[in-house]
Design an enzyme around this catalytic site. Structure first.
Site, PDB file in Angstrom:
ATOM      1  CG  ASN A 150      -2.065   1.031   1.052  1.00  0.00           C
ATOM      2  OD1 ASN A 150      -2.190   1.681   0.021  1.00  0.00           O
ATOM      3  ND2 ASN A 150      -2.859   1.197   2.095  1.00  0.00           N
ATOM      4  CG  ASP A 182      -4.398  -7.408  -3.370  1.00  0.00           C
ATOM      5  OD1 ASP A 182      -5.361  -8.201  -3.258  1.00  0.00           O
ATOM      6  OD2 ASP A 182      -4.484  -6.187  -3.128  1.00  0.00           O
ATOM      7  CG  HIS A 225      -2.981  -6.042   1.639  1.00  0.00           C
ATOM      8  ND1 HIS A 225      -3.631  -7.040   0.946  1.00  0.00           N
ATOM      9  CD2 HIS A 225      -3.516  -4.865   1.202  1.00  0.00           C
ATOM     10  CE1 HIS A 225      -4.523  -6.501   0.125  1.00  0.00           C
ATOM     11  NE2 HIS A 225      -4.461  -5.180   0.262  1.00  0.00           N
TER      12      HIS A 225
END
Length: 257
Positions: free
Chosen positions: A12, A151, A248
């Protein structure tokens, strides 16, 4: 025989995770290869420290749009070949795939699209999924063993999220997205984590907005897949849920080659 540890992590924002001690964490844990997603940066925006981490060679595939998408892999092992993208412009401009060929397997680091911002992006995600399956099947037909990480932006089964009933109409758990994951696995790929762990409450993403991580109200969105023929090389697949720094957490895969 040698054991390799591979890590995958949606960070991120690579610059954000850098400020939170990413290099120290990497130097301490020393996986052989770490693939990260959602870098949100182009190489010229990165400090040199992030490009030249001791013991690692770095490979980047950034989106054309600044501050968006992007993947990177840091490797202690010298690859034979590195390729950015699938060769399809509409997907490759978003910097979502990094292919690295090693002696015994091909590593695909993927940041799959998110379908949550409307019908158009959901269709883009589904189109990406289909193109990706064609791409991986072609690589296998050419004789490559595949390790696929990243992801996925979809939780496959009800066990893979804390509140399946409440999310049946939310992108990330729509029937059409989940059906594609089933189709992908039926093509001869394996969700390695579920080979080792059938327990509920195993998640890799938690919403920042609701402080969901404190309550473990999460989703398992991050995966390591391998082709069936390569499964006997996998000795472990796990979630590193105690590692902070992103919404995450990292996931790991151990191979015995």
């Amino acid at each position: 025989m040698s054991e390799l540890e591979l890590i995958s992590w949606n960070v991120n924002g690579i610059r954000a995770i850098h400020r939170k001690g990413f290099i120290d964490w990497l130097s301490e844990n020393k996986p052989d290869i770490i693939s990260i997603q959602e870098t949100k940066a182009q190489i010229d925006q990165l400090p040199k420290k992030l490009i030249n981490i001791p013991d690692y060679t770095s490979y980047f595939n950034s989106a054309e749009r600044k501050g968006y998408s992007g993947v990177a892999t840091y490797s202690q092992i010298k690859p034979q070949n590195v390729i950015n993208g699938m060769g399809i412009d509409k997907f490759d401009t978003e910097g979502r795939l990094l292919r690295i060929d090693y002696d015994e397997f091909t590593l695909l680091n993927i940041y799959y699209p998110n379908g949550g911002s409307g019908e158009e992006r959901l269709q883009y995600k589904l189109d990406f999924y289909d193109a990706f399956l064609d791409y991986t099947n072609k690589l296998r037909d050419e004789g490559n063993n595949l390790v696929i990480c990243g992801d996925l932006n979809t939780a496959h089964n009800p066990i893979d999220l804390a509140r399946p009933k409440a999310n049946e109409e939310v992108s990330g758990f729509l029937p059409i997205e989940r059906e594609w994951v089933s189709k992908f696995l039926s093509n001869g790929y394996v969700d390695t984590f579920r080979e080792f762990n059938q327990e509920p409450d195993q998640y890799t993403w938690w919403s920042y907005r609701t402080k969901a991580r404190d309550r473990n109200v999460g989703w398992r969105l991050d995966y390591f897949f391998v082709n069936e023929e390569f499964l006997d090389k996998v000795v472990d697949s796990y979630i590193l849920s105690d590692v902070m720094g992103s919404d995450h957490c990292p996931i790991g895969l151990k191979l015995d080659l």
